[in-house]
Design a protein around this motif. Sequence first.
Motif, short mmCIF file in Angstrom:
data_model
loop_
_atom_site.label_atom_id
_atom_site.label_comp_id
_atom_site.label_asym_id
_atom_site.label_seq_id
_atom_site.Cartn_x
_atom_site.Cartn_y
_atom_site.Cartn_z
N VAL A 109 0.83 -1.21 0.00
CA VAL A 109 0.00 0.00 0.00
C VAL A 109 0.86 1.26 0.00
CG1 VAL A 109 -0.24 0.27 2.52
CG2 VAL A 109 -2.10 0.99 1.00
N LYS A 110 2.14 1.12 0.38
CA LYS A 110 3.04 2.28 0.37
C LYS A 110 3.25 2.81 -1.05
CE LYS A 110 7.49 2.22 1.04
NZ LYS A 110 7.74 3.18 -0.03
N LEU A 111 3.06 1.95 -2.05
CA LEU A 111 3.28 2.39 -3.44
C LEU A 111 2.36 3.55 -3.82
CD1 LEU A 111 3.68 -1.15 -5.05
CD2 LEU A 111 5.49 0.57 -4.85
N PRO A 112 1.04 3.39 -3.74
CA PRO A 112 0.17 4.54 -4.08
C PRO A 112 0.27 5.67 -3.06
CG PRO A 112 -1.16 2.71 -3.25
CD PRO A 112 0.23 2.19 -3.46
N LEU A 113 0.51 5.34 -1.79
CA LEU A 113 0.63 6.39 -0.78
C LEU A 113 1.82 7.31 -1.07
CD1 LEU A 113 -0.15 4.43 2.51
CD2 LEU A 113 -1.62 6.10 1.36
N ASP A 114 2.94 6.74 -1.47
CA ASP A 114 4.11 7.56 -1.81
C ASP A 114 3.80 8.48 -2.98
OD1 ASP A 114 5.56 6.36 0.18
OD2 ASP A 114 6.77 5.09 -1.14
N GLU A 115 3.07 7.96 -3.97
CA GLU A 115 2.75 8.78 -5.15
C GLU A 115 1.77 9.89 -4.79
OE1 GLU A 115 4.34 8.58 -8.02
OE2 GLU A 115 5.51 6.94 -7.13
N LEU A 116 0.82 9.60 -3.91
CA LEU A 116 -0.13 10.63 -3.49
C LEU A 116 0.57 11.75 -2.74
CD1 LEU A 116 -3.11 8.35 -2.43
CD2 LEU A 116 -3.20 10.14 -4.18
N GLU A 117 1.57 11.37 -1.94
CA GLU A 117 2.34 12.39 -1.22
C GLU A 117 3.12 13.26 -2.20
OE1 GLU A 117 5.60 12.71 2.41
OE2 GLU A 117 4.69 10.78 1.95
N LYS A 118 3.67 12.64 -3.25
CA LYS A 118 4.39 13.40 -4.27
C LYS A 118 3.46 14.39 -4.99
CE LYS A 118 7.68 9.70 -5.41
NZ LYS A 118 8.06 8.71 -6.46
N LEU A 119 2.17 14.01 -5.09
CA LEU A 119 1.20 14.86 -5.77
C LEU A 119 0.58 15.89 -4.83
CD1 LEU A 119 -0.60 12.21 -8.02
CD2 LEU A 119 1.01 13.98 -8.76
N GLY A 120 1.11 15.98 -3.61
CA GLY A 120 0.71 17.06 -2.70
C GLY A 120 -0.29 16.70 -1.63
N GLU A 121 -0.69 15.43 -1.54
CA GLU A 121 -1.63 15.04 -0.49
C GLU A 121 -0.93 15.11 0.88
OE1 GLU A 121 -4.87 14.32 -0.41
OE2 GLU A 121 -5.04 14.80 -2.55
N ASN A 122 -1.70 15.48 1.88
CA ASN A 122 -1.17 15.63 3.23
C ASN A 122 -0.74 14.28 3.80
OD1 ASN A 122 -1.74 15.63 6.36
ND2 ASN A 122 -1.32 17.75 5.80
N LYS A 123 0.50 14.19 4.26
CA LYS A 123 1.03 12.93 4.75
C LYS A 123 0.28 12.42 5.97
CE LYS A 123 5.35 10.64 6.02
NZ LYS A 123 6.82 10.79 6.20
N ALA A 124 -0.07 13.32 6.89
CA ALA A 124 -0.79 12.91 8.09
C ALA A 124 -2.16 12.34 7.75
CB ALA A 124 -0.94 14.10 9.04
N LEU A 125 -2.81 12.94 6.75
CA LEU A 125 -4.12 12.44 6.31
C LEU A 125 -3.98 11.06 5.67
CD1 LEU A 125 -7.13 12.95 5.86
CD2 LEU A 125 -6.55 14.07 3.69
N LEU A 126 -2.94 10.89 4.89
CA LEU A 126 -2.70 9.59 4.25
C LEU A 126 -2.45 8.50 5.29
CD1 LEU A 126 -0.42 10.68 1.26
CD2 LEU A 126 -2.83 10.01 1.16
N GLU A 127 -1.74 8.85 6.35
CA GLU A 127 -1.49 7.88 7.42
C GLU A 127 -2.78 7.48 8.10
OE1 GLU A 127 1.39 9.76 9.90
OE2 GLU A 127 3.08 9.27 8.58
N LEU A 128 -3.72 8.43 8.25
CA LEU A 128 -5.02 8.12 8.84
C LEU A 128 -5.81 7.14 7.97
CD1 LEU A 128 -6.25 11.59 10.17
CD2 LEU A 128 -5.67 9.57 11.52
N ILE A 129 -5.70 7.30 6.65
CA ILE A 129 -6.43 6.44 5.71
C ILE A 129 -6.03 4.99 5.89
CG2 ILE A 129 -6.67 5.87 3.25
CD1 ILE A 129 -6.47 8.85 2.66
N THR A 130 -4.76 4.76 6.21
CA THR A 130 -4.25 3.37 6.26
C THR A 130 -4.46 2.71 7.62
OG1 THR A 130 -2.03 4.16 6.86
CG2 THR A 130 -2.52 3.86 4.52
N LEU A 131 -5.01 3.42 8.60
CA LEU A 131 -5.24 2.81 9.92
C LEU A 131 -6.32 1.75 9.85
CD1 LEU A 131 -5.04 5.93 12.27
CD2 LEU A 131 -3.32 4.14 11.95
#
Length: 321
Positions: A299-321
């Motif tokens: 799941v880190k694969l799309p998460l890393d790309e979303l972070e590169k595209l400007g998505e908030n890292k803290a929000l992304l971490e919440l999604i994966t809980l």
Amino acid sequence: MNLFDRGLEKESLNEDIRFLELADLNENFDEMELLIEKLRFSKNTEAKQYSEVYSIHRKLAKGELTVNEASKMIGRMDISVPELKVFSELMLLPEYLNLSEYKVMNGIANKIDLDTIENENFFKASYRCRLLIMSANAYLGLGDLKKAQFYAGLTIEHATDNRFLAYGYLIHGNTLLFSDYREAKKSFLKGLEHSEKGKSHYKELRRSLSFLENYYGEKNEYLDYNSLEVGEQQGVAYSFINEEKIAEALQILDRIENEKQNNNLLGFHFFYKGLATKSKDYFFKSVKHFKLSDDNYCVKLPLDELEKLGENKALLELITL
């Protein structure tokens, strides 16, 4: 010696049962099915149980039974052989692995007690290796890399067959995919040294090598352009994306989109579509399918790309809980 030249005396019977496990491990399925049929006609109760359990296992592997159907059939049996009691649980794990249901795998694996087989024998040693491989795969999918490496190492240490060595190195290499290109490749190549061309472990090692080369943007000599398997076609599409041949990549991905894929394959599918189109929507779909398959590693694969595209890292971490 012809299979049917051997008598059904106890020594020969034990040999047939041992050959049954070896035939399965080495993917000699024609021989395996002949042995299942031979043991079915034995007057020996133990032999008949091996025939029945391995027959269910074979049908499960071929897709003729679902894992739930196989579980119900096993549940209706009165299994008296300790080895078969272990194997009847163990044989379900590869199917849950195919479904990428890592939590279920881990739960079953942790309940299997090899010590119900009192004496150290061929079957206990073989089943130990099977269990170690499945435990390593489960922890890899759950993202617990230390435990995955631990169980992969134990698989290599206790390997009774080249197949087990190959899988041990495969899983160890997979734990290093996103962190250490050289060590991951070194492990995969060691695995290939113990694999046989055409066998499932050989294909999986080459597929992991292909993904590794694609992920790090290295020259990829492990692609299979002729394969009809979804995972292999995805690898070709990934290579085309790296080469900026976006139209060719999307043509492959669009073609296979409606083919039967589990959630894990769909996680990769939408990850590649996201890479090709730079679309956040595809990356979020990728996250969704990786999470549905309990894959906390990839799941880190799309998460890393979303972070590169400007998505908030803290929000992304919440999604994966």
